[in-house]
Design a protein around this motif. Sequence first.
Motif, PDB file in Angstrom:
ATOM      1  N   PHE A  31      24.110  39.017  39.865  1.00  0.00           N
ATOM      2  CA  PHE A  31      25.549  39.248  39.712  1.00  0.00           C
ATOM      3  C   PHE A  31      26.030  40.393  40.589  1.00  0.00           C
ATOM      4  O   PHE A  31      27.102  40.309  41.196  1.00  0.00           O
ATOM      5  CB  PHE A  31      25.898  39.497  38.235  1.00  0.00           C
ATOM      6  CG  PHE A  31      26.157  38.219  37.489  1.00  0.00           C
ATOM      7  CD1 PHE A  31      27.443  37.768  37.276  1.00  0.00           C
ATOM      8  CD2 PHE A  31      25.107  37.458  37.024  1.00  0.00           C
ATOM      9  CE1 PHE A  31      27.690  36.587  36.609  1.00  0.00           C
ATOM     10  CE2 PHE A  31      25.336  36.273  36.359  1.00  0.00           C
ATOM     11  CZ  PHE A  31      26.632  35.827  36.145  1.00  0.00           C
ATOM     12  N   GLU A  32      25.261  41.459  40.682  1.00  0.00           N
ATOM     13  CA  GLU A  32      25.649  42.581  41.525  1.00  0.00           C
ATOM     14  C   GLU A  32      25.735  42.149  42.989  1.00  0.00           C
ATOM     15  O   GLU A  32      26.634  42.587  43.716  1.00  0.00           O
ATOM     16  CB  GLU A  32      24.676  43.744  41.344  1.00  0.00           C
ATOM     17  CG  GLU A  32      24.837  44.413  39.993  1.00  0.00           C
ATOM     18  CD  GLU A  32      23.747  45.418  39.654  1.00  0.00           C
ATOM     19  OE1 GLU A  32      24.013  46.277  38.805  1.00  0.00           O
ATOM     20  OE2 GLU A  32      22.635  45.334  40.232  1.00  0.00           O
ATOM     21  N   ALA A  33      24.854  41.263  43.418  1.00  0.00           N
ATOM     22  CA  ALA A  33      24.896  40.746  44.789  1.00  0.00           C
ATOM     23  C   ALA A  33      26.163  39.926  45.039  1.00  0.00           C
ATOM     24  O   ALA A  33      26.600  39.791  46.183  1.00  0.00           O
ATOM     25  CB  ALA A  33      23.656  39.894  45.076  1.00  0.00           C
ATOM     26  N   GLN A  34      26.761  39.400  43.964  1.00  0.00           N
ATOM     27  CA  GLN A  34      28.005  38.634  44.075  1.00  0.00           C
ATOM     28  C   GLN A  34      29.236  39.520  43.893  1.00  0.00           C
ATOM     29  O   GLN A  34      30.361  39.025  43.783  1.00  0.00           O
ATOM     30  CB  GLN A  34      28.031  37.519  43.021  1.00  0.00           C
ATOM     31  CG  GLN A  34      26.966  36.471  43.203  1.00  0.00           C
ATOM     32  CD  GLN A  34      26.959  35.461  42.055  1.00  0.00           C
ATOM     33  OE1 GLN A  34      27.932  35.280  41.339  1.00  0.00           O
ATOM     34  NE2 GLN A  34      25.827  34.809  41.878  1.00  0.00           N
ATOM     35  N   ALA A  54      29.603  41.410  32.629  1.00  0.00           N
ATOM     36  CA  ALA A  54      29.881  41.795  34.015  1.00  0.00           C
ATOM     37  C   ALA A  54      31.353  41.564  34.336  1.00  0.00           C
ATOM     38  O   ALA A  54      32.006  40.702  33.740  1.00  0.00           O
ATOM     39  CB  ALA A  54      29.007  40.984  34.967  1.00  0.00           C
ATOM     40  N   ARG A  55      31.836  42.340  35.302  1.00  0.00           N
ATOM     41  CA  ARG A  55      33.239  42.204  35.711  1.00  0.00           C
ATOM     42  C   ARG A  55      33.338  42.255  37.224  1.00  0.00           C
ATOM     43  O   ARG A  55      32.658  43.043  37.886  1.00  0.00           O
ATOM     44  CB  ARG A  55      34.073  43.335  35.110  1.00  0.00           C
ATOM     45  CG  ARG A  55      35.524  43.249  35.508  1.00  0.00           C
ATOM     46  CD  ARG A  55      36.357  44.330  34.882  1.00  0.00           C
ATOM     47  NE  ARG A  55      37.745  44.200  35.328  1.00  0.00           N
ATOM     48  CZ  ARG A  55      38.723  44.982  34.917  1.00  0.00           C
ATOM     49  NH1 ARG A  55      38.486  45.939  34.036  1.00  0.00           N
ATOM     50  NH2 ARG A  55      39.940  44.801  35.380  1.00  0.00           N
ATOM     51  N   ARG A  56      34.224  41.388  37.727  1.00  0.00           N
ATOM     52  CA  ARG A  56      34.607  41.410  39.143  1.00  0.00           C
ATOM     53  C   ARG A  56      36.102  41.154  39.174  1.00  0.00           C
ATOM     54  O   ARG A  56      36.546  40.067  38.795  1.00  0.00           O
ATOM     55  CB  ARG A  56      33.853  40.358  39.949  1.00  0.00           C
ATOM     56  CG  ARG A  56      34.198  40.390  41.442  1.00  0.00           C
ATOM     57  CD  ARG A  56      33.419  39.390  42.235  1.00  0.00           C
ATOM     58  NE  ARG A  56      33.797  38.039  41.816  1.00  0.00           N
ATOM     59  CZ  ARG A  56      33.059  36.951  42.064  1.00  0.00           C
ATOM     60  NH1 ARG A  56      31.911  37.051  42.698  1.00  0.00           N
ATOM     61  NH2 ARG A  56      33.466  35.773  41.657  1.00  0.00           N
ATOM     62  N   GLY A  57      36.843  42.159  39.555  1.00  0.00           N
ATOM     63  CA  GLY A  57      38.297  42.022  39.563  1.00  0.00           C
ATOM     64  C   GLY A  57      38.828  41.739  38.163  1.00  0.00           C
ATOM     65  O   GLY A  57      38.567  42.477  37.222  1.00  0.00           O
TER      66      GLY A  57
END
Length: 128
Positions: A31-34, A54-57
């Motif tokens: 996930f961190e790689a994404q 996890a969070r992205r944006g």
Amino acid sequence: MDRAPPAEGQRARRAAFARGLDAENAAAALFEAQGFVILARRVRTPRGEIDLVARRGELLVFIEVKARTSFRSAAESILPRQRKRIAGAAEIFLADHPECASLDMRLDVVLVAPDGPPVHLPGAFEAE
């Protein structure tokens, strides 16, 4: 004082725990790689545990990690009862973290087996 060696069952539990941590670390790295930021690991709630959050944006992802001897057995281990438990735990997480309540939410699964890299299943199931 001499200590007796751990019983076989205790050794097996420790080994399983270590494999689980390794699988969660592999999933977190995926996930961190994404571009995701891991907000929490092993979140315990009265309704169950969430392996990773996890969070992205504006996207918040609740992640169940399944480590088995094969990808097939890992996928087959996600039963309806477990999906319900994860969704319930996610609801409690959101209630405890109101700053995340307005984010888009997804329930993902990461399958881990010794015969290949982790397999990410985005939106593997819906909250019921």
